[in-house]
Enzyme design. Structure first.
Site, mmCIF file in Angstrom:
data_model
loop_
_atom_site.group_PDB
_atom_site.id
_atom_site.type_symbol
_atom_site.label_atom_id
_atom_site.label_comp_id
_atom_site.label_asym_id
_atom_site.label_seq_id
_atom_site.Cartn_x
_atom_site.Cartn_y
_atom_site.Cartn_z
ATOM 1 N N HIS A 30 -9.751 -15.502 39.810
ATOM 2 C CA HIS A 30 -11.199 -15.403 39.950
ATOM 3 C C HIS A 30 -11.581 -15.790 41.376
ATOM 4 O O HIS A 30 -10.708 -16.073 42.214
ATOM 5 C CB HIS A 30 -11.927 -16.249 38.903
ATOM 6 C CG HIS A 30 -11.550 -17.704 38.882
ATOM 7 N ND1 HIS A 30 -11.694 -18.532 39.977
ATOM 8 C CD2 HIS A 30 -11.041 -18.492 37.896
ATOM 9 C CE1 HIS A 30 -11.303 -19.761 39.679
ATOM 10 N NE2 HIS A 30 -10.891 -19.767 38.420
ATOM 11 N N HIS A 33 -10.086 -18.870 43.209
ATOM 12 C CA HIS A 33 -8.780 -18.714 43.835
ATOM 13 C C HIS A 33 -8.921 -17.989 45.174
ATOM 14 O O HIS A 33 -8.308 -18.376 46.179
ATOM 15 C CB HIS A 33 -7.844 -17.909 42.925
ATOM 16 C CG HIS A 33 -7.663 -18.496 41.560
ATOM 17 N ND1 HIS A 33 -8.112 -17.867 40.417
ATOM 18 C CD2 HIS A 33 -7.084 -19.650 41.149
ATOM 19 C CE1 HIS A 33 -7.807 -18.604 39.364
ATOM 20 N NE2 HIS A 33 -7.193 -19.692 39.779
ATOM 21 N N CYS A 139 -2.628 -33.364 28.976
ATOM 22 C CA CYS A 139 -3.478 -32.170 29.039
ATOM 23 C C CYS A 139 -2.606 -30.988 29.434
ATOM 24 O O CYS A 139 -2.072 -30.955 30.555
ATOM 25 C CB CYS A 139 -4.617 -32.351 30.047
ATOM 26 S SG CYS A 139 -5.578 -30.832 30.332
ATOM 27 N N CYS A 142 -4.018 -29.051 32.546
ATOM 28 C CA CYS A 142 -3.711 -29.665 33.844
ATOM 29 C C CYS A 142 -2.216 -29.857 34.049
ATOM 30 O O CYS A 142 -1.775 -30.135 35.163
ATOM 31 C CB CYS A 142 -4.392 -31.032 33.972
ATOM 32 S SG CYS A 142 -6.190 -30.984 34.093
ATOM 33 N N CYS A 164 -10.217 -33.655 28.129
ATOM 34 C CA CYS A 164 -9.986 -33.646 29.572
ATOM 35 C C CYS A 164 -11.318 -33.372 30.287
ATOM 36 O O CYS A 164 -12.057 -32.454 29.917
ATOM 37 C CB CYS A 164 -8.964 -32.569 29.922
ATOM 38 S SG CYS A 164 -8.823 -32.227 31.697
ATOM 39 N N HIS A 167 -11.013 -29.653 31.846
ATOM 40 C CA HIS A 167 -10.931 -28.480 30.974
ATOM 41 C C HIS A 167 -11.806 -28.570 29.724
ATOM 42 O O HIS A 167 -11.971 -27.590 29.011
ATOM 43 C CB HIS A 167 -9.479 -28.244 30.545
ATOM 44 C CG HIS A 167 -8.599 -27.784 31.669
ATOM 45 N ND1 HIS A 167 -7.885 -28.654 32.443
ATOM 46 C CD2 HIS A 167 -8.360 -26.545 32.158
ATOM 47 C CE1 HIS A 167 -7.218 -27.969 33.362
ATOM 48 N NE2 HIS A 167 -7.484 -26.701 33.221
ATOM 49 N N LYS A 317 -17.699 -25.928 37.154
ATOM 50 C CA LYS A 317 -16.581 -25.356 37.886
ATOM 51 C C LYS A 317 -16.213 -24.010 37.280
ATOM 52 O O LYS A 317 -16.189 -23.852 36.071
ATOM 53 C CB LYS A 317 -15.369 -26.287 37.819
ATOM 54 C CG LYS A 317 -14.152 -25.755 38.562
ATOM 55 C CD LYS A 317 -12.908 -26.534 38.220
ATOM 56 C CE LYS A 317 -11.683 -25.908 38.892
ATOM 57 N NZ LYS A 317 -10.418 -26.458 38.420
ATOM 58 N N LYS A 320 -11.981 -19.358 33.793
ATOM 59 C CA LYS A 320 -11.840 -18.233 32.866
ATOM 60 C C LYS A 320 -12.009 -18.703 31.425
ATOM 61 O O LYS A 320 -12.599 -18.014 30.598
ATOM 62 C CB LYS A 320 -10.459 -17.594 33.040
ATOM 63 C CG LYS A 320 -10.286 -16.840 34.343
ATOM 64 C CD LYS A 320 -10.949 -15.479 34.296
ATOM 65 C CE LYS A 320 -10.618 -14.669 35.542
ATOM 66 N NZ LYS A 320 -11.217 -13.346 35.533
#
Length: 535
Positions: A30, A33, A139, A142, A164, A167, A317, A320
């Protein structure tokens, strides 16, 4: 004709090694990145134009439980899954956003796997690795054990559970017998390194966070996983029943790609890396675990680790898994790759979080690129074509107004160079844009269309247009690292007589008068055509 303006940028012969993090291939990329990729590419291109031998490394992180679960969830094996995503999504991304990387490392490549095992064996032989047991909150997203402080209360589906903080998914309680790296032995060495190298971690807020974390105490790091749990990883060389922890494996890509264990000459020519750019969520791995690993292996840490902020969508943040991910081609298909690169490098202070919005992107595209830079280039070239059949004329005596343009070009060059050295591409572009603004103001004030009506003012018209085209020459060079396609088209029109744009040193923007009279300009189509947006 040439006027040298207090040169500050020297053309030097040295290497500049910059790395992106390698990215998990559990899904397609996405714009978060792509943001990191573009930032590193801008740094690399800029240093290359300083005359430095530049090496940009990027790649993919393909081992670990998260990748395995994703592959199985897509009814395939992890190798087939990673091959498919790398081929169909990650490598095409580099073309979509014009990344000029010198290598692309995949952690499933034999060159990486063999070097990782060599590194592990050295640390084991030197007594930095031991076997032990551990229980904790893990996690999978992560690929990391979490302290209680890293967890938050879950919401909606996960209400009543600890999840987490990154996430927003529950962690798993694991109890394993693994191999451990003696990270705790490096606490004081790390703190000493931070103190002796105050710019090792940037920005300053990130440095303060890491220093505080290390001062609170370090625990040894589990660096293996039992194959009884899963087997998608690199075998521990002395124990085939264990695989390497994915982060320990992944961090080593920065040296395995440049010859660790196979090409010591290449390794020595590039290592230590000049800057390693990472997202702030993985800063601790790169600023704590990574330098400790290198110290244990008797290698220098990188010169700098820079933790940039997050791209936010709707205040969160980009992710996806949270359906907030936006594919880069959704933007480039409409606005082009240059606008993508410019927007994310200019609109967001590098090192801080920044919010993306289509409205802001469109507004900046039209006001700053189409109307600001693009229109400046188009009307300047059009006037040379209209008044002189496209041929650059010899200038007359330069006035204070003309000299102001050349002085701003030189100042912008030096100040942008300083900003790049501080890993502040947004500030560098702002410095360069002072020349865009000055040239637009200069043309408006000098009114070449009025001068053209009076034959007695032909010399002044020649000087004004020469000054404007020389300014465009400098802008093409300075903005090439940010917008290689648009500046390339501009260069084809005005500067091809001087050689390839990529070969023009930054220092050439501190010398006024490089364009030779008599050179005929080429045609120039709009650099940034207006975009008609659907309702």
């Amino acid at each position: 004709m040439h006027c040298r303006l207090k040169p500050k940028i020297s053309t030097v012969s040295k290497s500049f090694y910059v790395t992106t993090p390698i990215f998990y291939v559990n899904d397609a990329p996405h714009i978060g990145h792509a943001y990191t990729e573009v930032a590193c590419d801008v740094l690399a291109r800029w240093h290359r134009q300083r005359g430095e031998e530049t090496f940009l490394l990027t790649g993919t992180d393909e081992h670990g439980e998260k990748v395995l679960r994703t592959a199985l969830g897509n009814q395939t094996d992890p190798k087939s899954w990673t091959d498919k995503l790398v081929t169909e999504s990650w490598l095409p991304l580099l073309k979509t956003i014009d990344i000029d990387n010198q290598d692309f490392i995949r952690t499933t490549e034999p060159r990486h796997e063999v070097a990782v095992q060599k590194f592990l064996q050295k640390l084991f032989d030197d007594d930095y690795i031991y076997q032990g047991s551990f229980e904790g909150n893990y996690c999978v997203g992560c690929e990391e054990y979490k302290n209680d402080g890293d967890l938050i209360d879950g919401a909606d589906t996960f209400a009543g559970q600890r999840v987490c903080a990154i996430h927003s998914k529950p962690v798993e309680q694991l109890n394993e017998t693994n191999y451990f790296f003696k990270l705790s032995q490096f606490q004081e060495k790390l703190l000493d390194h931070y103190e002796q190298n105050p710019t090792f971690i940037q920005p300053a807020s990130a440095r303060n966070e890491v220093v505080s974390f290390v001062k609170s105490g370090l625990s040894d790091l589990s660096i293996s996983r039992s194959k009884e749990r899963f087997d998608w990883g690199i075998d521990i060389p002395w124990d085939s029943e264990h695989i390497t922890y994915v982060w320990f494996d992944a961090l080593l890509n920065y040296i395995t790609a440049i010859g660790y264990g196979s090409d010591e000459e290449k390794l020595k020519s590039l290592w230590p890396a000049d800057v390693q750019v990472v997202g702030k969520d993985i800063l601790r791995f790169h600023a704590v675990i990574w330098p400790a690993m290198l110290m244990a292996a008797e290698l220098e840490p990188p010169r700098q680790v820079f933790g940039h902020g997050w791209l936010l969508v709707g205040g969160e943040k980009m992710s996806k898994s949270k359906l907030t991910g936006i594919s880069p081609n959704q933007i480039t298909d409409i606005f082009g790759s240059d606008a993508f690169r410019y927007y994310f490098m200019k609109a967001i202070g590098f090192g801080s979080d920044g919010s993306f919005s289509w409205e802001d992107l469109s507004a900046r595209y039209h006001s700053e690129l189409a109307n600001g830079f693009g229109n400046l280039a188009s009307r300047t070239v059009a006037m040379v074509n209209r008044y002189y059949d496209g041929v650059i004329q010899a200038p007359g005596e330069f006035t204070d107004a003309d000299k102001r343009v050349s002085n701003i070009a030189a100042t912008a060059t030096r100040e942008a160079d300083l900003a790049i050295a501080q890993i502040a591409p947004h500030e560098a572009i702002a410095k360069i844009w002072t020349l865009v603004d000055e040239l637009n103001s200069y043309i408006t004030t000098q009114e070449p269309w009025v001068l053209a009506k009076d034959p007695a003012k032909n010399e002044r018209l020649s000087t004004v247009l020469y000054t404007a085209v020389e300014g465009l020459r400098c802008l093409a060079v300075l903005l090439y690292p940010v917008m290689p396609k648009a500046t390339g088209r501009l260069w084809d029109s005005i500067g091809s007589s001087l050689g390839a744009l990529a070969d023009q040193p930054l220092s050439s923007c501190e010398t006024w008068g490089l364009l030779q009279p008599g050179v005929k300009l080429g045609e120039l189509e709009a650099l940034f055509p207006r975009v008609e947006e659907s309702a």
